[in-house]
Design a protein around this motif. Sequence first.
Motif, PDB file in Angstrom:
ATOM      1  N   ARG A 103     -13.976 -10.090   2.780  1.00 43.27           N
ATOM      2  CA  ARG A 103     -13.896 -11.325   1.979  1.00 43.27           C
ATOM      3  C   ARG A 103     -12.724 -12.208   2.354  1.00 43.27           C
ATOM      4  NH1 ARG A 103     -15.718  -6.870  -0.638  1.00 43.27           N
ATOM      5  NH2 ARG A 103     -17.043  -7.081  -2.484  1.00 43.27           N
ATOM      6  N   ALA A 104     -11.715 -11.625   3.010  1.00 40.36           N
ATOM      7  CA  ALA A 104     -10.494 -12.388   3.285  1.00 40.36           C
ATOM      8  C   ALA A 104      -9.765 -11.760   4.469  1.00 40.36           C
ATOM      9  CB  ALA A 104      -9.594 -12.376   2.049  1.00 40.36           C
ATOM     10  N   SER A 105      -8.718 -12.422   4.896  1.00 39.18           N
ATOM     11  CA  SER A 105      -7.884 -11.853   5.951  1.00 39.18           C
ATOM     12  C   SER A 105      -6.833 -10.982   5.259  1.00 39.18           C
ATOM     13  CB  SER A 105      -7.244 -13.012   6.723  1.00 39.18           C
ATOM     14  OG  SER A 105      -6.165 -12.538   7.450  1.00 39.18           O
ATOM     15  N   VAL A 106      -6.952  -9.677   5.467  1.00 43.67           N
ATOM     16  CA  VAL A 106      -6.137  -8.729   4.704  1.00 43.67           C
ATOM     17  C   VAL A 106      -5.052  -8.112   5.588  1.00 43.67           C
ATOM     18  CG1 VAL A 106      -6.179  -6.518   3.478  1.00 43.67           C
ATOM     19  CG2 VAL A 106      -8.035  -8.148   3.149  1.00 43.67           C
ATOM     20  N   THR A 107      -3.834  -8.096   5.075  1.00 42.79           N
ATOM     21  CA  THR A 107      -2.762  -7.339   5.729  1.00 42.79           C
ATOM     22  C   THR A 107      -2.286  -6.278   4.742  1.00 42.79           C
ATOM     23  OG1 THR A 107      -2.031  -9.264   6.976  1.00 42.79           O
ATOM     24  CG2 THR A 107      -0.452  -7.471   6.754  1.00 42.79           C
ATOM     25  N   LEU A 108      -2.126  -5.080   5.260  1.00 40.13           N
ATOM     26  CA  LEU A 108      -1.649  -3.980   4.415  1.00 40.13           C
ATOM     27  C   LEU A 108      -0.195  -3.719   4.766  1.00 40.13           C
ATOM     28  CD1 LEU A 108      -2.726  -1.899   2.366  1.00 40.13           C
ATOM     29  CD2 LEU A 108      -3.246  -0.430   4.280  1.00 40.13           C
ATOM     30  N   SER A 109       0.641  -3.593   3.745  1.00 39.17           N
ATOM     31  CA  SER A 109       2.063  -3.359   3.982  1.00 39.17           C
ATOM     32  C   SER A 109       2.431  -1.927   3.626  1.00 39.17           C
ATOM     33  CB  SER A 109       2.890  -4.318   3.131  1.00 39.17           C
ATOM     34  OG  SER A 109       4.258  -4.012   3.278  1.00 39.17           O
ATOM     35  N   PRO A 139       1.414   7.766   9.551  1.00 38.46           N
ATOM     36  CA  PRO A 139       0.455   7.408   8.501  1.00 38.46           C
ATOM     37  C   PRO A 139      -0.975   7.425   9.028  1.00 38.46           C
ATOM     38  CG  PRO A 139       1.720   5.483   9.208  1.00 38.46           C
ATOM     39  CD  PRO A 139       2.297   6.651   9.922  1.00 38.46           C
ATOM     40  N   VAL A 140      -1.909   7.690   8.140  1.00 36.70           N
ATOM     41  CA  VAL A 140      -3.308   7.710   8.578  1.00 36.70           C
ATOM     42  C   VAL A 140      -3.738   6.292   8.940  1.00 36.70           C
ATOM     43  CG1 VAL A 140      -3.924   9.743   7.217  1.00 36.70           C
ATOM     44  CG2 VAL A 140      -4.162   7.485   6.204  1.00 36.70           C
ATOM     45  N   GLU A 141      -4.761   6.209   9.781  1.00 31.94           N
ATOM     46  CA  GLU A 141      -5.279   4.910  10.214  1.00 31.94           C
ATOM     47  C   GLU A 141      -5.727   4.116   8.976  1.00 31.94           C
ATOM     48  OE1 GLU A 141      -5.477   3.309  13.130  1.00 31.94           O
ATOM     49  OE2 GLU A 141      -6.495   1.729  12.006  1.00 31.94           O
ATOM     50  N   GLN A 142      -5.307   2.866   8.883  1.00 36.70           N
ATOM     51  CA  GLN A 142      -5.580   2.097   7.668  1.00 36.70           C
ATOM     52  C   GLN A 142      -6.826   1.215   7.778  1.00 36.70           C
ATOM     53  OE1 GLN A 142      -3.444   2.367   4.782  1.00 36.70           O
ATOM     54  NE2 GLN A 142      -2.486   4.024   5.896  1.00 36.70           N
ATOM     55  N   GLY A 143      -7.249   0.928   8.993  1.00 39.87           N
ATOM     56  CA  GLY A 143      -8.500   0.182   9.167  1.00 39.87           C
ATOM     57  C   GLY A 143      -8.361  -1.331   9.095  1.00 39.87           C
ATOM     58  N   VAL A 144      -7.178  -1.836   8.751  1.00 38.62           N
ATOM     59  CA  VAL A 144      -6.923  -3.286   8.732  1.00 38.62           C
ATOM     60  C   VAL A 144      -5.538  -3.494   9.363  1.00 38.62           C
ATOM     61  CG1 VAL A 144      -8.270  -3.713   6.614  1.00 38.62           C
ATOM     62  CG2 VAL A 144      -5.811  -3.267   6.453  1.00 38.62           C
ATOM     63  N   GLY A 178       0.787  -1.234   0.000  1.00 37.34           N
ATOM     64  CA  GLY A 178       0.000   0.000   0.000  1.00 37.34           C
ATOM     65  C   GLY A 178       0.814   1.276   0.000  1.00 37.34           C
ATOM     66  N   GLY A 179       0.339   2.245   0.767  1.00 39.50           N
ATOM     67  CA  GLY A 179       0.967   3.556   0.799  1.00 39.50           C
ATOM     68  C   GLY A 179       0.193   4.562  -0.035  1.00 39.50           C
ATOM     69  N   THR A 180      -1.021   4.192  -0.431  1.00 36.13           N
ATOM     70  CA  THR A 180      -1.868   5.089  -1.212  1.00 36.13           C
ATOM     71  C   THR A 180      -3.283   5.055  -0.618  1.00 36.13           C
ATOM     72  OG1 THR A 180      -2.516   3.285  -2.682  1.00 36.13           O
ATOM     73  CG2 THR A 180      -0.624   4.596  -3.366  1.00 36.13           C
ATOM     74  N   ALA A 181      -4.068   6.076  -0.955  1.00 34.89           N
ATOM     75  CA  ALA A 181      -5.454   6.113  -0.469  1.00 34.89           C
ATOM     76  C   ALA A 181      -6.241   4.936  -1.047  1.00 34.89           C
ATOM     77  CB  ALA A 181      -6.105   7.435  -0.872  1.00 34.89           C
ATOM     78  N   GLU A 182      -5.959   4.597  -2.318  1.00 37.00           N
ATOM     79  CA  GLU A 182      -6.683   3.477  -2.942  1.00 37.00           C
ATOM     80  C   GLU A 182      -6.386   2.153  -2.244  1.00 37.00           C
ATOM     81  OE1 GLU A 182      -5.042   5.675  -4.812  1.00 37.00           O
ATOM     82  OE2 GLU A 182      -6.068   6.025  -6.731  1.00 37.00           O
ATOM     83  N   ALA A 183      -5.153   1.981  -1.823  1.00 29.93           N
ATOM     84  CA  ALA A 183      -4.797   0.728  -1.141  1.00 29.93           C
ATOM     85  C   ALA A 183      -5.611   0.591   0.138  1.00 29.93           C
ATOM     86  CB  ALA A 183      -3.303   0.710  -0.828  1.00 29.93           C
ATOM     87  N   ARG A 184      -5.765   1.722   0.821  1.00 29.88           N
ATOM     88  CA  ARG A 184      -6.539   1.719   2.072  1.00 29.88           C
ATOM     89  C   ARG A 184      -8.007   1.379   1.774  1.00 29.88           C
ATOM     90  NH1 ARG A 184      -4.964   6.482   3.436  1.00 29.88           N
ATOM     91  NH2 ARG A 184      -6.848   7.645   2.935  1.00 29.88           N
ATOM     92  N   GLN A 185      -8.544   1.981   0.717  1.00 29.24           N
ATOM     93  CA  GLN A 185      -9.951   1.710   0.350  1.00 29.24           C
ATOM     94  C   GLN A 185     -10.124   0.250  -0.052  1.00 29.24           C
ATOM     95  OE1 GLN A 185     -10.396   4.525  -2.819  1.00 29.24           O
ATOM     96  NE2 GLN A 185     -10.153   6.269  -1.433  1.00 29.24           N
ATOM     97  N   LEU A 186      -9.176  -0.239  -0.824  1.00 34.68           N
ATOM     98  CA  LEU A 186      -9.226  -1.631  -1.276  1.00 34.68           C
ATOM     99  C   LEU A 186      -9.179  -2.573  -0.074  1.00 34.68           C
ATOM    100  CD1 LEU A 186      -9.107  -3.388  -3.877  1.00 34.68           C
ATOM    101  CD2 LEU A 186      -6.622  -3.404  -3.592  1.00 34.68           C
ATOM    102  N   ALA A 187      -8.298  -2.276   0.861  1.00 32.82           N
ATOM    103  CA  ALA A 187      -8.170  -3.116   2.060  1.00 32.82           C
ATOM    104  C   ALA A 187      -9.503  -3.165   2.795  1.00 32.82           C
ATOM    105  CB  ALA A 187      -7.074  -2.565   2.966  1.00 32.82           C
ATOM    106  N   GLY A 188     -10.153  -2.013   2.902  1.00 36.69           N
ATOM    107  CA  GLY A 188     -11.444  -1.956   3.594  1.00 36.69           C
ATOM    108  C   GLY A 188     -12.468  -2.836   2.898  1.00 36.69           C
ATOM    109  N   LYS A 189     -12.483  -2.804   1.570  1.00 39.99           N
ATOM    110  CA  LYS A 189     -13.464  -3.604   0.819  1.00 39.99           C
ATOM    111  C   LYS A 189     -13.160  -5.091   0.921  1.00 39.99           C
ATOM    112  CE  LYS A 189     -15.242  -0.497  -2.612  1.00 39.99           C
ATOM    113  NZ  LYS A 189     -16.470  -0.747  -3.305  1.00 39.99           N
ATOM    114  N   LEU A 190     -11.900  -5.452   0.774  1.00 39.12           N
ATOM    115  CA  LEU A 190     -11.553  -6.881   0.735  1.00 39.12           C
ATOM    116  C   LEU A 190     -11.557  -7.519   2.121  1.00 39.12           C
ATOM    117  CD1 LEU A 190      -8.764  -6.959  -2.005  1.00 39.12           C
ATOM    118  CD2 LEU A 190     -11.206  -7.472  -2.230  1.00 39.12           C
ATOM    119  N   ALA A 191     -11.512  -6.690   3.165  1.00 37.96           N
ATOM    120  CA  ALA A 191     -11.467  -7.237   4.535  1.00 37.96           C
ATOM    121  C   ALA A 191     -12.709  -8.064   4.841  1.00 37.96           C
ATOM    122  CB  ALA A 191     -11.305  -6.107   5.540  1.00 37.96           C
TER     123      ALA A 191
END
Length: 258
Positions: free
Chosen positions: A24-30, A38-43, A9-22
Amino acid sequence: MTHRILILGGTAEARQLAGKLAARASVTLSLAGRTESPVEQGVPVRTGGFGGADGLAAYLREMRVDLMIDATHPYAAQISANAAQAARASGVPILALRRPGWEPVEGDRWTLVDTFGDAAQALGPLPRRVFLALGRQEVAVFEAAPQHHYLIRSVDPVEPTLAVPDAEYLLARGPFREPDERALLEKHRIEVVVSKNSGGAATYGKIAAARALGLDVVMVRRPDLPDVPSAETVEALTAIVDQFGVDHFVEPAAERGV
Ligand SMILES: NC(=O)c1ccc[n+]([C@@H]2O[C@H](COP(=O)([O-])OP(=O)(O)OC[C@H]3O[C@@H](n4cnc5c(N)ncnc54)[C@H](OP(=O)(O)O)[C@@H]3O)[C@@H](O)[C@H]2O)c1
């Protein structure tokens, strides 16, 4: 069975994607760990480099990652190259989120260059008032053109400051709206904007503002990125994962050597 998805990650889209996929799966954001707060990532987040493509491949195997998604910034070319190589080495499937770049429209006054060093040269020999909307790692090369006045905006402080006689620093995190960008450019009597072609809406305000004010833009072209299956938006990428399911991307363990 819950699948494991690693999102680079490291982008706003990565954060949004993580929120959506969480859901459906166990998501880790790097995250690389560049930004101090960094802003709170939510996952769940892991932070710091992996140690090159080999280190990333080892991480993928060790954490039994089922799908890796490269949602890093388009100018973060090294990690994208590492991700493609690590995917090949480990057999873990990869998808990329690649937001399209901006295209010039009527009224834009862009000069296209390949590198940040070329951008510094493209400003020309005469002193100009320049807005550098670049990361703190990219501005150092502008020391080669010390004749200009620089307004430098970054998320974290530029340290050390540039060895040029005339620079001002602004700390801010996007998104940036066009009217605010226009007011900023006018207030600082900016003549030329240096920008990456990041794409997306969050940082387009300065480009639209420069056009409205008739200012020059020195646009640094995107680096080459590896050719991996990709989508342009969070929604499109989520749809691919939904359409096929994470299982679709997962090769049998024997083929991956695990
Ligand atoms: N470049 C930009 O303009 C820009 C703008 C906004 C956000 N970002 C974000 O800032 C981060 C760093 O960008 P960069 O341009 O410095 O990267 P880069 O030059 O492509 O990568 C340099 C090294 O940083 C580590 N790294 C980068 N992204 C990582 C991630 N998401 N997770 C773990 N390690 C990572 C890797 O270290 P190892 O080799 O040790 O694994 C990589 O080899 C990325 O997450 C990117 O999405 C970059």
